[in-house]
Design an enzyme around this catalytic site. Sequence first.
Site, mmCIF file in Angstrom:
data_model
loop_
_atom_site.group_PDB
_atom_site.id
_atom_site.type_symbol
_atom_site.label_atom_id
_atom_site.label_comp_id
_atom_site.label_asym_id
_atom_site.label_seq_id
_atom_site.Cartn_x
_atom_site.Cartn_y
_atom_site.Cartn_z
ATOM 1 N N TYR A 27 0.808 -1.226 0.000
ATOM 2 C CA TYR A 27 0.000 0.000 0.000
ATOM 3 C C TYR A 27 0.836 1.270 0.000
ATOM 4 O O TYR A 27 0.301 2.360 -0.137
ATOM 5 C CB TYR A 27 -0.905 0.013 1.226
ATOM 6 C CG TYR A 27 -2.340 -0.309 0.921
ATOM 7 C CD1 TYR A 27 -2.651 -1.443 0.185
ATOM 8 C CD2 TYR A 27 -3.371 0.504 1.378
ATOM 9 C CE1 TYR A 27 -3.965 -1.759 -0.081
ATOM 10 C CE2 TYR A 27 -4.683 0.186 1.107
ATOM 11 C CZ TYR A 27 -4.980 -0.942 0.376
ATOM 12 O OH TYR A 27 -6.277 -1.252 0.116
ATOM 13 N N LYS A 72 1.077 -14.083 5.735
ATOM 14 C CA LYS A 72 1.216 -15.084 4.663
ATOM 15 C C LYS A 72 2.706 -15.430 4.562
ATOM 16 O O LYS A 72 3.313 -15.404 3.482
ATOM 17 C CB LYS A 72 0.655 -14.483 3.364
ATOM 18 C CG LYS A 72 0.498 -15.440 2.220
ATOM 19 C CD LYS A 72 -0.646 -16.415 2.390
ATOM 20 C CE LYS A 72 -0.666 -17.403 1.239
ATOM 21 N NZ LYS A 72 -1.503 -18.575 1.505
ATOM 22 N N ASP A 94 -4.967 -16.945 4.721
ATOM 23 C CA ASP A 94 -6.146 -17.595 4.120
ATOM 24 C C ASP A 94 -6.919 -18.401 5.159
ATOM 25 O O ASP A 94 -8.157 -18.379 5.188
ATOM 26 C CB ASP A 94 -5.771 -18.455 2.901
ATOM 27 C CG ASP A 94 -4.425 -19.149 3.036
ATOM 28 O OD1 ASP A 94 -3.642 -18.750 3.918
ATOM 29 O OD2 ASP A 94 -4.162 -20.088 2.273
ATOM 30 N N ASP A 128 -6.682 -4.807 5.296
ATOM 31 C CA ASP A 128 -7.714 -4.232 4.443
ATOM 32 C C ASP A 128 -8.803 -5.270 4.178
ATOM 33 O O ASP A 128 -10.003 -5.019 4.345
ATOM 34 C CB ASP A 128 -7.046 -3.809 3.121
ATOM 35 C CG ASP A 128 -7.927 -2.889 2.304
ATOM 36 O OD1 ASP A 128 -8.820 -2.268 2.893
ATOM 37 O OD2 ASP A 128 -7.713 -2.799 1.086
#
Length: 397
Positions: A147, A213, A262, A286
């Site tokens: 971002y 992740k 996930d 987000d």
Amino acid sequence: MKIQVEEGKLKVPDVVDIPFIEGDGIGPDITRATKKIVDEAVTVSYGKDRRINWIELMAGEKAISKFGTPLPDDTVKKMTEYRISLKGPLTTPVGGGFRSINVTLRQIMDLYANVRPVKYYPGLPSPLKNPEKVDMIVFRENTEDVYMGVEFPSNSEGAEQVIELLNRLGYHIREGSGIGIKPMSKFGTTRIAKMAIDYALTNGRRSVTIMHKGNIMKYTEGAFKEWAYEASKEYGDKVISETEAAGKQLDSKVIIKDRIADNMFQQILLRPDEYDIILCPNLNGDYISDALAAQIGGIGVAPSGNIGDNYAVFEAVHGSAPKYANLDVADPSSLLLSAVMMLRYIKWSEPANVIEKAFLNTLRDKQVPQDLARHLGVKPLKTSEFAESIVQHMSSK
Ligand code: NAP
């Protein structure tokens, strides 16, 4: 009077100056409603002893028409000077050339955490069978990750240079690729990890889950996990890792655990009661924030704060919903609950509690604006009527 900082802590005067930006589209309607409810709650809590002196600052369409820019320098200066403010939603100006108000304020005030509490209030429409199990707070890193905007368009000089460098290092990046960079630092991770753990300890929360992740992006998201665990070690026996905690008496220790991103999405749906504070890098934050908001009634009722060290801007999560502008139909709940966060941040918890209780009782009586009324099958209240109803409920059981 202005909020000051003494010995690293906010010193809030009894009559406190709080700047606000009313926002575009539905902004004026929901800001009016929010200020009215907050003022009433402060009076109910403190009588004449305390008061908010609201100071309007120009931004968005109002500022463009007056000053030719959506974010005048004076607004930025005052928001920094007064430290804590409330912001309505702003329409993103069409056609480039304007700096983003959120990005600018985030950089100048170093608002490094986006904090989003997600708690179910009985009466709100939810797709879950047991929405009451949802009570989490997302601490999303605000200054790093993809971002940050370090991006180069396909075939640009910057992209070509980066591709050339990477190919020299042995990677095989296709010619003409667009490039985005994902920087994440120990400094950035440590300070938000500490903010999340401090919050958990001060507010009696049970756990902090690092969402990452790291199995794939080892040196960014994986490092985020490692650095966050490392930061937690500074808290000694006030915290305990999930592996160490197994089968032990925990007293009031905060459990530190981690989940791969996930997996986290199914966890919040299937086992929401096992999660409390969620600590995550920017992009994960987000996604998970909106997914969580959907579980408790949508972004119309989700509050947020952009928080740094003794600076904060509290704002609604949704945008300016232009089709409802000036119709007195929008739901002010997101901005109102952001104001509740603001009151707690300045340690005025009494009016925060008064608002939360009145809000709950108003929902219980199914007196809600149209976004909620259409799900509940009841007659909708106007924004102003909803505000009045919450005020009336401050004196009800
Ligand atoms: P939006 O303003 O959030 O509105 C999308 C839809 O969400 C609305 O049409 C409405 O749905 C519903 N909604 C949102 N807030 C509501 C409220 N308080 N009460 C009732 N319904 C509400 O998103 P958008 O239309 O994509 O964006 C509009 C403008 O806002 C854009 O210029 C965007 O860039 C800007 N924006 C600003 C911020 C910010 O300032 N922080 C954040 C997001 C977007 P229904 O049509 O289903 O009734």
